[in-house]
Design an enzyme around this catalytic site. Sequence first.
Site, short mmCIF file in Angstrom:
data_model
loop_
_atom_site.label_atom_id
_atom_site.label_comp_id
_atom_site.label_asym_id
_atom_site.label_seq_id
_atom_site.Cartn_x
_atom_site.Cartn_y
_atom_site.Cartn_z
N GLY A 1 0.82 -1.20 0.00
CA GLY A 1 0.00 0.00 0.00
C GLY A 1 0.85 1.25 0.00
O GLY A 1 2.03 1.22 0.39
N GLY B 1 -6.53 -7.95 -6.19
CA GLY B 1 -5.34 -7.58 -6.95
C GLY B 1 -4.35 -8.73 -6.88
O GLY B 1 -4.73 -9.90 -6.79
N ILE C 1 -2.34 -9.57 -4.43
CA ILE C 1 -2.41 -10.31 -3.16
C ILE C 1 -3.66 -11.16 -3.11
O ILE C 1 -3.62 -12.34 -2.70
CB ILE C 1 -2.33 -9.33 -1.97
N ARG D 1 -14.79 -7.22 -13.53
CA ARG D 1 -14.01 -7.64 -14.70
C ARG D 1 -14.05 -9.15 -14.78
O ARG D 1 -14.47 -9.84 -13.85
CB ARG D 1 -12.57 -7.14 -14.62
N HIS E 1 0.46 -7.00 12.51
CA HIS E 1 0.78 -6.46 11.18
C HIS E 1 2.08 -7.05 10.65
O HIS E 1 3.05 -6.32 10.38
CB HIS E 1 0.85 -4.93 11.21
#
Length: 315
Positions: free
Chosen positions: A75, A149, A151, A175, A278
Amino acid sequence: MSTETREVWLPYAADEIAGLPEDLTYRFWDGEDEYPADPADCAFYVVPYLKGPETAVRPLAAMRSLRVVQTLSAGVDNVAPALGELRAGVRLCNAKGVHEASTAELALALTLASLRDIPGFVRGQDREEWRSGFYPSLADRSVLIIGYGSIGSAIEDRLAAFECARVVRVARSARDTARGAVHALSDLPSLLPDADVVILSTPLTDGTRGLFGADLFSRMKSGALLVNVARGPVVDTKALLAEVGSGRLTAALDVTDPEPLPAGHPLWHTPGVLVSPHVGGSTSAFEPRAKRLLLTQLTRFAGGEALQNVVMTTE
Protein backbone atom coordinates in the site's frame (compact mmCIF):
# COMPACT_ATOMS: atom_id res chain seq x y z
CA MET A 1 19.52 13.40 -16.35
CA SER A 2 21.68 16.09 -14.77
CA THR A 3 24.27 15.33 -12.09
CA GLU A 4 22.22 16.75 -9.24
CA THR A 5 19.31 14.41 -10.00
CA ARG A 6 21.21 11.11 -9.74
CA GLU A 7 21.18 10.70 -5.96
CA VAL A 8 19.31 7.75 -4.43
CA TRP A 9 18.29 7.31 -0.79
CA LEU A 10 18.16 3.64 0.15
CA PRO A 11 17.24 1.84 3.41
CA TYR A 12 20.00 -0.65 2.54
CA ALA A 13 23.71 -0.14 2.10
CA ALA A 14 24.36 -0.07 -1.64
CA ASP A 15 26.82 -2.97 -1.44
CA GLU A 16 24.00 -5.19 -0.13
CA ILE A 17 22.29 -5.09 -3.55
CA ALA A 18 24.52 -6.66 -6.17
CA GLY A 19 24.50 -5.10 -9.62
CA LEU A 20 23.23 -1.61 -8.83
CA PRO A 21 24.02 0.93 -11.57
CA GLU A 22 27.39 2.53 -10.88
CA ASP A 23 26.46 5.92 -12.31
CA LEU A 24 24.04 6.70 -9.46
CA THR A 25 25.05 8.07 -6.05
CA TYR A 26 23.67 6.08 -3.11
CA ARG A 27 22.91 7.37 0.37
CA PHE A 28 21.90 5.03 3.18
CA TRP A 29 18.93 6.28 5.20
CA ASP A 30 16.61 4.04 7.20
CA GLY A 31 14.71 6.64 9.16
CA GLU A 32 17.47 7.94 11.47
CA ASP A 33 17.20 11.43 12.93
CA GLU A 34 20.19 12.65 10.89
CA TYR A 35 19.92 12.71 7.11
CA PRO A 36 22.82 11.24 5.12
CA ALA A 37 22.97 14.25 2.79
CA ASP A 38 20.93 17.25 1.69
CA PRO A 39 17.41 15.98 0.85
CA ALA A 40 17.24 18.63 -1.89
CA ASP A 41 19.63 16.50 -3.97
CA CYS A 42 17.64 13.26 -3.74
CA ALA A 43 16.10 12.14 -7.01
CA PHE A 44 14.97 8.61 -6.07
CA TYR A 45 13.64 8.06 -2.55
CA VAL A 46 13.09 4.53 -1.23
CA VAL A 47 10.83 4.85 1.80
CA PRO A 48 12.14 3.10 4.96
CA TYR A 49 10.08 0.00 5.68
CA LEU A 50 7.97 -0.27 8.85
CA LYS A 51 9.26 2.99 10.30
CA GLY A 52 5.83 4.66 10.44
CA PRO A 53 4.18 7.34 8.28
CA GLU A 54 5.80 10.28 10.09
CA THR A 55 9.27 8.98 9.29
CA ALA A 56 8.25 8.05 5.75
CA VAL A 57 7.17 11.58 4.82
CA ARG A 58 9.62 13.60 6.96
CA PRO A 59 12.20 14.37 4.21
CA LEU A 60 9.72 14.76 1.35
CA ALA A 61 9.09 18.50 1.63
CA ALA A 62 12.82 19.19 1.28
CA MET A 63 13.33 16.84 -1.70
CA ARG A 64 13.16 19.48 -4.42
CA SER A 65 14.89 17.33 -7.06
CA LEU A 66 12.71 14.29 -6.42
CA ARG A 67 11.55 12.23 -9.38
CA VAL A 68 10.56 8.90 -7.82
CA VAL A 69 9.15 7.72 -4.49
CA GLN A 70 9.43 3.94 -4.11
CA THR A 71 7.65 2.26 -1.22
CA LEU A 72 8.55 -1.19 0.06
CA SER A 73 4.96 -1.80 1.11
CA ALA A 74 2.08 -3.01 -1.03
CA GLY A 75 0.00 0.00 0.00
CA VAL A 76 1.00 3.63 -0.45
CA ASP A 77 -1.40 5.19 2.06
CA ASN A 78 1.52 6.10 4.36
CA VAL A 79 3.02 8.53 1.83
CA ALA A 80 0.40 9.37 -0.81
CA PRO A 81 -1.29 12.17 1.21
CA ALA A 82 2.02 14.04 1.45
CA LEU A 83 2.76 14.01 -2.28
CA GLY A 84 0.46 16.92 -3.05
CA GLU A 85 3.18 19.33 -1.89
CA LEU A 86 5.74 17.99 -4.37
CA ARG A 87 6.44 19.34 -7.82
CA ALA A 88 4.65 17.86 -10.80
CA GLY A 89 5.90 14.66 -12.38
CA VAL A 90 7.03 12.73 -9.30
CA ARG A 91 6.17 9.06 -9.74
CA LEU A 92 4.96 6.98 -6.79
CA CYS A 93 5.69 3.25 -7.08
CA ASN A 94 4.54 0.47 -4.78
CA ALA A 95 6.10 -2.88 -3.95
CA LYS A 96 3.89 -5.13 -6.03
CA GLY A 97 5.61 -8.51 -6.26
CA VAL A 98 7.26 -8.26 -2.83
CA HIS A 99 4.47 -9.10 -0.38
CA GLU A 100 2.10 -11.41 -2.20
CA ALA A 101 3.52 -14.74 -0.99
CA SER A 102 3.95 -13.73 2.65
CA THR A 103 0.61 -11.94 2.98
CA ALA A 104 -1.28 -14.77 1.31
CA GLU A 105 0.41 -17.27 3.64
CA LEU A 106 -0.70 -15.29 6.67
CA ALA A 107 -4.25 -14.88 5.35
CA LEU A 108 -4.53 -18.66 5.14
CA ALA A 109 -2.79 -19.17 8.49
CA LEU A 110 -5.18 -16.79 10.23
CA THR A 111 -8.18 -18.37 8.54
CA LEU A 112 -7.20 -21.91 9.55
CA ALA A 113 -6.11 -20.91 13.04
CA SER A 114 -9.41 -19.16 13.68
CA LEU A 115 -11.61 -21.88 12.25
CA ARG A 116 -9.76 -24.68 14.06
CA ASP A 117 -9.39 -22.60 17.26
CA ILE A 118 -5.62 -22.94 17.41
CA PRO A 119 -5.46 -20.09 19.99
CA GLY A 120 -7.77 -22.16 22.19
CA PHE A 121 -5.49 -25.17 21.86
CA VAL A 122 -2.50 -23.06 22.90
CA ARG A 123 -4.38 -21.81 25.95
CA GLY A 124 -5.43 -25.37 26.66
CA GLN A 125 -1.84 -26.57 26.46
CA ASP A 126 -0.79 -23.85 28.92
CA ARG A 127 -3.45 -25.19 31.32
CA GLU A 128 -2.87 -28.88 30.46
CA GLU A 129 -6.43 -29.17 29.10
CA TRP A 130 -7.30 -31.73 26.39
CA ARG A 131 -9.79 -29.80 24.21
CA SER A 132 -11.17 -32.53 21.98
CA GLY A 133 -14.31 -32.10 19.89
CA PHE A 134 -15.44 -31.04 16.43
CA TYR A 135 -14.17 -27.79 14.90
CA PRO A 136 -15.04 -25.89 11.71
CA SER A 137 -13.12 -26.76 8.54
CA LEU A 138 -12.19 -24.62 5.57
CA ALA A 139 -13.29 -27.45 3.28
CA ASP A 140 -16.76 -26.98 1.78
CA ARG A 141 -16.87 -23.32 2.85
CA SER A 142 -17.59 -20.29 0.68
CA VAL A 143 -14.77 -17.72 0.73
CA LEU A 144 -15.19 -14.09 -0.35
CA ILE A 145 -11.97 -12.22 -1.23
CA ILE A 146 -12.41 -8.44 -1.17
CA GLY A 147 -9.53 -6.71 -2.95
CA TYR A 148 -8.70 -8.96 -5.88
CA GLY A 149 -5.34 -7.58 -6.95
CA SER A 150 -2.05 -9.44 -6.87
CA ILE A 151 -2.41 -10.31 -3.16
CA GLY A 152 -6.02 -11.40 -3.53
CA SER A 153 -5.02 -13.59 -6.46
CA ALA A 154 -2.18 -15.10 -4.41
CA ILE A 155 -4.65 -15.89 -1.64
CA GLU A 156 -6.85 -17.74 -4.12
CA ASP A 157 -3.79 -19.68 -5.34
CA ARG A 158 -3.35 -21.04 -1.83
CA LEU A 159 -7.05 -21.71 -1.28
CA ALA A 160 -7.05 -24.09 -4.24
CA ALA A 161 -5.77 -26.98 -2.12
CA PHE A 162 -8.44 -26.64 0.59
CA GLU A 163 -11.52 -27.87 -1.30
CA CYS A 164 -13.57 -24.74 -0.68
CA ALA A 165 -17.12 -24.84 -1.94
CA ARG A 166 -16.42 -21.69 -3.91
CA VAL A 167 -14.25 -18.59 -4.01
CA VAL A 168 -15.92 -15.28 -4.86
CA ARG A 169 -13.78 -12.33 -5.98
CA VAL A 170 -14.47 -8.63 -5.43
CA ALA A 171 -12.51 -5.57 -6.62
CA ARG A 172 -13.19 -1.89 -7.13
CA SER A 173 -14.81 -2.59 -10.49
CA ALA A 174 -16.11 -5.72 -12.20
CA ARG A 175 -14.01 -7.64 -14.70
CA ASP A 176 -13.47 -11.13 -16.06
CA THR A 177 -10.38 -13.23 -15.37
CA ALA A 178 -9.21 -16.68 -16.42
CA ARG A 179 -10.53 -17.95 -13.08
CA GLY A 180 -13.93 -16.36 -13.47
CA ALA A 181 -15.81 -13.17 -12.76
CA VAL A 182 -14.61 -10.46 -10.40
CA HIS A 183 -17.52 -8.57 -8.85
CA ALA A 184 -17.60 -4.85 -8.13
CA LEU A 185 -17.59 -3.47 -4.58
CA SER A 186 -21.16 -2.35 -5.17
CA ASP A 187 -22.16 -6.05 -5.24
CA LEU A 188 -21.03 -6.68 -1.67
CA PRO A 189 -24.46 -6.38 -0.01
CA SER A 190 -25.77 -9.26 -2.14
CA LEU A 191 -22.61 -11.40 -1.84
CA LEU A 192 -21.95 -11.23 1.90
CA PRO A 193 -24.92 -13.31 3.11
CA ASP A 194 -23.52 -16.44 1.42
CA ALA A 195 -19.90 -16.11 2.59
CA ASP A 196 -18.52 -18.27 5.42
CA VAL A 197 -15.13 -16.55 5.33
CA VAL A 198 -14.55 -12.94 4.22
CA ILE A 199 -10.91 -12.00 3.52
CA LEU A 200 -10.01 -8.32 3.17
CA SER A 201 -6.94 -7.57 1.03
CA THR A 202 -8.01 -4.25 -0.46
CA PRO A 203 -5.84 -1.11 -0.48
CA LEU A 204 -6.79 1.71 1.87
CA THR A 205 -8.28 4.50 -0.23
CA ASP A 206 -10.99 7.11 0.24
CA GLY A 207 -13.39 4.53 -1.18
CA THR A 208 -12.43 1.71 1.20
CA ARG A 209 -11.85 3.63 4.44
CA GLY A 210 -14.57 2.47 6.83
CA LEU A 211 -15.90 0.12 4.14
CA PHE A 212 -16.86 -2.54 6.67
CA GLY A 213 -19.21 -0.86 9.10
CA ALA A 214 -22.47 -1.78 10.76
CA ASP A 215 -24.35 -2.14 7.46
CA LEU A 216 -22.03 -4.66 5.82
CA PHE A 217 -21.46 -6.53 9.07
CA SER A 218 -25.21 -6.95 9.43
CA ARG A 219 -25.30 -8.66 6.04
CA MET A 220 -22.73 -11.32 7.00
CA LYS A 221 -24.17 -14.67 8.01
CA SER A 222 -24.06 -15.67 11.67
CA GLY A 223 -20.91 -17.66 12.41
CA ALA A 224 -18.92 -16.11 9.55
CA LEU A 225 -15.24 -15.22 9.93
CA LEU A 226 -13.72 -11.88 8.91
CA VAL A 227 -9.98 -11.96 8.08
CA ASN A 228 -8.28 -8.58 7.60
CA VAL A 229 -4.81 -8.51 6.00
CA ALA A 230 -5.50 -5.16 4.30
CA ARG A 231 -5.41 -2.03 6.50
CA GLY A 232 -7.05 -1.46 9.86
CA PRO A 233 -9.17 1.57 8.85
CA VAL A 234 -10.94 -0.50 6.17
CA VAL A 235 -12.94 -1.81 9.14
CA ASP A 236 -14.99 0.25 11.60
CA THR A 237 -13.59 -1.06 14.88
CA LYS A 238 -16.62 -0.08 16.93
CA ALA A 239 -18.96 -1.93 14.57
CA LEU A 240 -16.64 -4.95 14.54
CA LEU A 241 -16.56 -5.07 18.34
CA ALA A 242 -20.36 -5.02 18.47
CA GLU A 243 -20.55 -8.08 16.19
CA VAL A 244 -17.75 -10.16 17.67
CA GLY A 245 -18.69 -9.13 21.19
CA SER A 246 -22.15 -10.59 20.67
CA GLY A 247 -20.63 -13.85 19.43
CA ARG A 248 -22.36 -13.58 16.04
CA LEU A 249 -19.11 -13.22 14.07
CA THR A 250 -15.44 -14.05 14.60
CA ALA A 251 -12.41 -12.15 13.33
CA ALA A 252 -8.72 -12.64 12.58
CA LEU A 253 -6.87 -9.35 12.25
CA ASP A 254 -3.32 -8.71 11.10
CA VAL A 255 -4.17 -5.01 11.00
CA THR A 256 -6.21 -2.92 13.39
CA ASP A 257 -7.50 0.59 13.94
CA PRO A 258 -5.83 1.96 16.01
CA GLU A 259 -2.42 0.45 15.26
CA PRO A 260 -0.34 -0.62 17.08
CA LEU A 261 -3.22 -1.88 19.19
CA PRO A 262 -2.77 -0.24 22.60
CA ALA A 263 -2.74 -2.13 25.87
CA GLY A 264 -6.20 -2.42 27.33
CA HIS A 265 -8.01 -2.22 23.98
CA PRO A 266 -11.05 -4.55 23.95
CA LEU A 267 -9.91 -6.30 20.73
CA TRP A 268 -7.13 -7.95 22.74
CA HIS A 269 -9.56 -9.81 24.97
CA THR A 270 -12.80 -10.22 22.99
CA PRO A 271 -13.58 -13.94 22.53
CA GLY A 272 -13.44 -15.00 18.91
CA VAL A 273 -10.83 -12.42 17.90
CA LEU A 274 -7.31 -13.44 16.83
CA VAL A 275 -4.79 -10.59 16.51
CA SER A 276 -1.38 -10.68 14.82
CA PRO A 277 0.84 -7.54 14.87
CA HIS A 278 0.78 -6.46 11.18
CA VAL A 279 3.28 -9.06 10.01
CA GLY A 280 1.73 -10.00 6.67
CA GLY A 281 4.84 -8.96 4.76
CA SER A 282 7.43 -9.20 7.50
CA THR A 283 8.98 -12.59 6.79
CA SER A 284 12.19 -14.07 5.43
CA ALA A 285 10.68 -13.67 1.95
CA PHE A 286 10.67 -9.87 2.17
CA GLU A 287 14.31 -8.84 1.84
CA PRO A 288 15.32 -10.82 -1.27
CA ARG A 289 12.19 -9.73 -3.10
CA ALA A 290 12.59 -6.11 -1.99
CA LYS A 291 16.20 -6.03 -3.19
CA ARG A 292 15.26 -7.57 -6.54
CA LEU A 293 12.60 -4.91 -7.01
CA LEU A 294 15.02 -2.09 -6.15
CA LEU A 295 17.64 -3.46 -8.53
CA THR A 296 15.07 -3.56 -11.33
CA GLN A 297 13.70 -0.09 -10.61
CA LEU A 298 17.09 1.61 -10.24
CA THR A 299 18.42 -0.05 -13.38
CA ARG A 300 15.41 1.26 -15.26
CA PHE A 301 15.76 4.70 -13.65
CA ALA A 302 19.45 4.96 -14.54
CA GLY A 303 18.71 3.92 -18.12
CA GLY A 304 15.78 6.28 -18.58
CA GLU A 305 13.36 3.36 -18.97
CA ALA A 306 9.76 3.16 -17.75
CA LEU A 307 9.45 2.15 -14.11
CA GLN A 308 7.30 -0.69 -12.83
CA ASN A 309 4.45 -0.42 -10.31
CA VAL A 310 3.69 3.27 -10.89
CA VAL A 311 0.46 3.97 -9.01
CA MET A 312 0.32 7.76 -9.44
CA THR A 313 2.22 10.74 -10.81
CA THR A 314 1.99 14.14 -9.13
CA GLU A 315 0.42 16.97 -11.09
